[in-house]
Design an enzyme around this catalytic site. Sequence first.
Site, short mmCIF file in Angstrom:
data_model
loop_
_atom_site.label_atom_id
_atom_site.label_comp_id
_atom_site.label_asym_id
_atom_site.label_seq_id
_atom_site.Cartn_x
_atom_site.Cartn_y
_atom_site.Cartn_z
N HIS A 184 -7.99 -4.97 -0.50
CA HIS A 184 -6.85 -4.22 0.02
C HIS A 184 -6.60 -4.62 1.48
O HIS A 184 -7.54 -4.72 2.27
CB HIS A 184 -7.15 -2.72 -0.05
CG HIS A 184 -5.94 -1.88 0.17
ND1 HIS A 184 -5.11 -1.47 -0.84
CD2 HIS A 184 -5.40 -1.38 1.32
CE1 HIS A 184 -4.13 -0.74 -0.35
NE2 HIS A 184 -4.28 -0.68 0.97
N ASP A 219 -10.26 -3.42 -4.65
CA ASP A 219 -9.34 -2.43 -4.09
C ASP A 219 -9.36 -1.18 -4.98
O ASP A 219 -9.10 -1.27 -6.18
CB ASP A 219 -7.93 -3.02 -4.06
CG ASP A 219 -6.88 -2.10 -3.47
OD1 ASP A 219 -7.22 -0.99 -3.04
OD2 ASP A 219 -5.70 -2.52 -3.42
N SER A 237 0.83 -1.20 0.00
CA SER A 237 0.00 0.00 0.00
C SER A 237 0.87 1.25 0.00
O SER A 237 1.68 1.45 -0.90
CB SER A 237 -0.97 -0.05 1.19
OG SER A 237 -1.94 0.96 1.10
#
Length: 319
Positions: free
Chosen positions: A282, A252, A155
């Site tokens: 995610h 996501d 991320s």
Amino acid sequence: MELDPRIRALTDAMAEAGGGDAGPSVEKSRAAAAAMIALQGEPEPVARVVERTAPGPAGPVPLRIHVPEGDGPLPVVVYFPGGGMVAGDLEVADRPARALANAAGAAVVSVDYRKAPEHPYPAAPEDAWAATVWVADNAAALGLDPSRIAVSGDSSGGNLAAVVALTAKDRGGPDLVHQTLVYPAVDFAGDADDYPSMGEDAAGALLPRKDVEWLFAQYLPDRARAGEPCASPIRGDLTGLPAATVVTAGHDPLRDQGRAYADALARAGVPVDYLENPTMAHGFFWMLGAVDHVRGVYDAVGRGLRRAFAAGNPGAAAP
């Protein structure tokens, strides 16, 4: 494809426990990151764990080094945990780092970079760069191999890993052998017109679009700087970067950013392994103890790193 049933159950439970949608906040973001520890499974054993600090531009940067069993000097992965540039720390990253160390057969150095909103851009990439330089300069003293260093992150940490790879190329080193980017945020200047998944509120996704936009605003309050390569690496010169593994999740908002970065790297002549996970959401990289699919992703990422390290050491056997 449909969201993995286990992740669906987790998101439903989180929504019920949340007691309504009051919107994101710093406190909620950090509590949510800490709560992920419960989904990571038991800590995998490693040979040793070493606490260190690297000198950073605003003070010491805490590091935690996970060294797996194996004959040294071992290669190194500098790992930047996710958390939207707002949350995440060495405790949240501890179990994923252990699993990554064992999968890759490499020491994993987790970096506790400064977080927004207290420390907005460019604090995080400055700390990430300082930590990577320190690792390169001190690897031999730690019994590790300074000629075989990779960067990795998930991320927002994937953003930092990509930025560090760009910076190392632009500054003539340290020489990195690989970059592993797990559902990375690579374009803070982009929107749903550039990346359709940013316009999708996929049912059950752990990271709603509104949270992405809020996190972006905490990290980059000065939107005029959003297009800088140290914020949005997809807008930099990608030629000459180390080979990459790019991992995405189907559910996501950042899915299409990861895919676009893999495509951009390939167009720039950079070898890329693109690992798509259509049923994942995610955050799944931190769910090793809760979602069966995740173990296979660690194994695949580990194989990619082992190949890169073997290529950097012709005397070593590739997996």
